[in-house]
Design an enzyme around this catalytic site. Structure first.
Site, PDB file in Angstrom:
ATOM      1  N   ASN A 129      59.022 -19.167  -8.850  1.00 14.00           N
ATOM      2  CA  ASN A 129      59.367 -18.565  -7.555  1.00 14.00           C
ATOM      3  C   ASN A 129      58.826 -19.348  -6.355  1.00 14.00           C
ATOM      4  OD1 ASN A 129      56.735 -17.864  -7.905  1.00 14.00           O
ATOM      5  ND2 ASN A 129      57.052 -15.651  -7.782  1.00 14.00           N
ATOM      6  N   THR A 164      58.247 -11.095  -5.201  1.00 14.76           N
ATOM      7  CA  THR A 164      57.993 -11.953  -6.363  1.00 14.76           C
ATOM      8  C   THR A 164      59.298 -12.417  -7.014  1.00 14.76           C
ATOM      9  OG1 THR A 164      55.986 -10.657  -6.759  1.00 14.76           O
ATOM     10  CG2 THR A 164      56.752 -12.049  -8.576  1.00 14.76           C
ATOM     11  N   ARG A 216      61.087 -17.482  -0.726  1.00 10.36           N
ATOM     12  CA  ARG A 216      61.537 -17.288  -2.115  1.00 10.36           C
ATOM     13  C   ARG A 216      63.047 -17.060  -2.195  1.00 10.36           C
ATOM     14  NH1 ARG A 216      56.231 -13.848  -4.168  1.00 10.36           N
ATOM     15  NH2 ARG A 216      55.129 -15.597  -5.133  1.00 10.36           N
ATOM     16  N   PHE A 245      53.237 -12.140 -19.259  1.00  8.38           N
ATOM     17  CA  PHE A 245      53.745 -13.454 -18.860  1.00  8.38           C
ATOM     18  C   PHE A 245      52.625 -14.466 -18.611  1.00  8.38           C
ATOM     19  CE2 PHE A 245      53.513 -10.695 -15.090  1.00  8.38           C
ATOM     20  CZ  PHE A 245      52.682 -11.442 -14.268  1.00  8.38           C
ATOM     21  N   HIS A 251      53.088 -19.602  -4.103  1.00  6.55           N
ATOM     22  CA  HIS A 251      52.056 -18.581  -4.294  1.00  6.55           C
ATOM     23  C   HIS A 251      51.571 -18.143  -2.925  1.00  6.55           C
ATOM     24  CE1 HIS A 251      48.323 -16.686  -5.732  1.00  6.55           C
ATOM     25  NE2 HIS A 251      47.731 -17.296  -4.719  1.00  6.55           N
ATOM     26  N   TYR A 264      44.515 -18.085 -12.700  1.00  3.90           N
ATOM     27  CA  TYR A 264      45.305 -16.859 -12.915  1.00  3.90           C
ATOM     28  C   TYR A 264      44.632 -15.865 -13.862  1.00  3.90           C
ATOM     29  CZ  TYR A 264      49.300 -18.523 -10.220  1.00  3.90           C
ATOM     30  OH  TYR A 264      50.128 -18.923  -9.207  1.00  3.90           O
ATOM     31  N   ARG A 270      52.783 -13.051   3.105  1.00  2.00           N
ATOM     32  CA  ARG A 270      53.556 -12.338   2.070  1.00  2.00           C
ATOM     33  C   ARG A 270      54.936 -11.965   2.621  1.00  2.00           C
ATOM     34  NH1 ARG A 270      51.273 -12.236  -3.212  1.00  2.00           N
ATOM     35  NH2 ARG A 270      53.036 -10.858  -3.524  1.00  2.00           N
ATOM     36  N   LYS A 312      54.766 -24.447  -5.770  1.00  2.36           N
ATOM     37  CA  LYS A 312      54.688 -24.500  -7.233  1.00  2.36           C
ATOM     38  C   LYS A 312      55.474 -25.689  -7.801  1.00  2.36           C
ATOM     39  CE  LYS A 312      53.753 -19.549  -7.702  1.00  2.36           C
ATOM     40  NZ  LYS A 312      54.109 -18.291  -8.438  1.00  2.36           N
ATOM     41  N   GLU A 335      40.423 -18.253  -3.752  1.00  8.48           N
ATOM     42  CA  GLU A 335      41.432 -19.260  -4.120  1.00  8.48           C
ATOM     43  C   GLU A 335      41.268 -20.535  -3.295  1.00  8.48           C
ATOM     44  OE1 GLU A 335      44.616 -15.836  -5.537  1.00  8.48           O
ATOM     45  OE2 GLU A 335      45.063 -17.004  -3.733  1.00  8.48           O
TER      46      GLU A 335
HETATM   47  P1  IDP Z   1      53.072 -12.674  -6.582  1.00  3.95           P
HETATM   48  O1  IDP Z   1      53.074 -14.179  -6.807  1.00  3.95           O
HETATM   49  O2  IDP Z   1      54.279 -12.226  -5.810  1.00  3.95           O
HETATM   50  O3  IDP Z   1      51.778 -12.170  -5.993  1.00  3.95           O
HETATM   51  P2  IDP Z   1      52.159 -11.601  -9.125  1.00  3.95           P
HETATM   52  O4  IDP Z   1      52.527 -10.258  -9.646  1.00  3.95           O
HETATM   53  O5  IDP Z   1      50.765 -11.787  -8.588  1.00  3.95           O
HETATM   54  O6  IDP Z   1      53.248 -12.000  -8.025  1.00  3.95           O
HETATM   55  O7  IDP Z   1      52.437 -12.645 -10.299  1.00  3.95           O
HETATM   56  C1  IDP Z   1      51.901 -13.956 -10.234  1.00  3.95           C
HETATM   57  C2  IDP Z   1      52.978 -14.931 -10.648  1.00  3.95           C
HETATM   58  O8  IDP Z   1      53.305 -14.703 -12.013  1.00  3.95           O
HETATM   59  C3  IDP Z   1      54.322 -14.790  -9.917  1.00  3.95           C
HETATM   60  O9  IDP Z   1      54.337 -15.450  -8.671  1.00  3.95           O
HETATM   61  C4  IDP Z   1      55.288 -15.433 -10.904  1.00  3.95           C
HETATM   62  O10 IDP Z   1      55.226 -16.862 -10.874  1.00  3.95           O
HETATM   63  C5  IDP Z   1      54.704 -14.952 -12.230  1.00  3.95           C
HETATM   64  N1  IDP Z   1      55.344 -13.705 -12.688  1.00  3.95           N
HETATM   65  C6  IDP Z   1      55.199 -12.469 -12.140  1.00  3.95           C
HETATM   66  N2  IDP Z   1      55.923 -11.557 -12.815  1.00  3.95           N
HETATM   67  C7  IDP Z   1      56.529 -12.241 -13.811  1.00  3.95           C
HETATM   68  C8  IDP Z   1      57.423 -11.847 -14.867  1.00  3.95           C
HETATM   69  O11 IDP Z   1      57.792 -10.671 -15.025  1.00  3.95           O
HETATM   70  N3  IDP Z   1      57.851 -12.845 -15.715  1.00  3.95           N
HETATM   71  C9  IDP Z   1      57.434 -14.149 -15.588  1.00  3.95           C
HETATM   72  N4  IDP Z   1      56.603 -14.553 -14.604  1.00  3.95           N
HETATM   73  C10 IDP Z   1      56.162 -13.618 -13.738  1.00  3.95           C
HETATM   74 MG    MG Z   2      49.874 -12.227  -6.773  1.00  4.99          MG
END
Ligand code: IDP
Ligand code: MG
Length: 139
Positions: A114, A93, A104, A59, A117, A51, A87, A11, A128
């Site tokens: 974070n 996350t 991470r 968010f 992806h 997304y 993962r 990212k 994707e």
């Molecule tokens: P993941 O990347 O671990 O699969 P997802 O729930 O799919 O997590 O969320 C996608 C992306 O959205 C996350 O990687 C992060 O960059 C962002 N994100 C997830 N939860 C939050 C939040 O509570 N606040 C701000 N950004 C978030």
């Molecule tokens: Mg995800």
């Protein structure tokens, strides 16, 4: 049977911090083969499409702005049970919840920024990967 491909992005904040080499090194050292690799940048509308599944989440706007804020590395990776194995390598996350030794834990700035992806299913990994790569860009 679980598939052997997943899709990842390094990212914008992790690229800006110069961590792409270290992250790719961890990925390859963990047994993933690089099938496709690209240094690119998402437009705002491309980030919005990528997304789309999160568009109802609070968010979403912040996520789209952030993912379009600078260049990223996109890659397709191959390993047995690739989606779950990757993962595990990236961790939770929220880096505050991520296990020691995960990407991470080491590189993420926050739950939003974070570092990486990772696809959440074989089906989404294929979707994707197709978003970024043609057949002739995969090896
Ligand atoms: P993941 O990347 O671990 O699969 P997802 O729930 O799919 O997590 O969320 C996608 C992306 O959205 C996350 O990687 C992060 O960059 C962002 N994100 C997830 N939860 C939050 C939040 O509570 N606040 C701000 N950004 C978030
Ligand atoms: Mg995800």
């Amino acid at each position: 049977m679980a598939g052997n491909k997943t899709f990842t992005m390094i990212k914008p904040e992790a690229v800006a911090a110069g961590n792409m080499g270290k992250i790719l090194d961890m990925v390859i050292a963990s047994g993933f083969r690089v099938v496709a690799l690209k240094y690119t940048r998402l437009s705002h509308s491309e980030a919005g499409s990528f997304y789309e599944v999160h568009k109802e989440r609070p968010f979403y706007g912040e996520l789209v702005d952030y993912m379009a804020s600078g260049p990223i590395i996109a890659a397709v990776l191959e390993k047995d049970n690739a989606v779950l194995s990757f993962r595990d390598l990236i961790g939770a996350t929220d880096p505050a919840q991520a296990a020691e030794g995960t990407i991470r834990k080491r590189f993420a700035e926050s739950k939003a920024k974070n570092a990486v992806h990772g696809s959440d299913s074989d089906e989404n990994a294929a979707i994707e990967a197709a978003f970024f790569f043609s057949g002739r860009e995969r090896f």
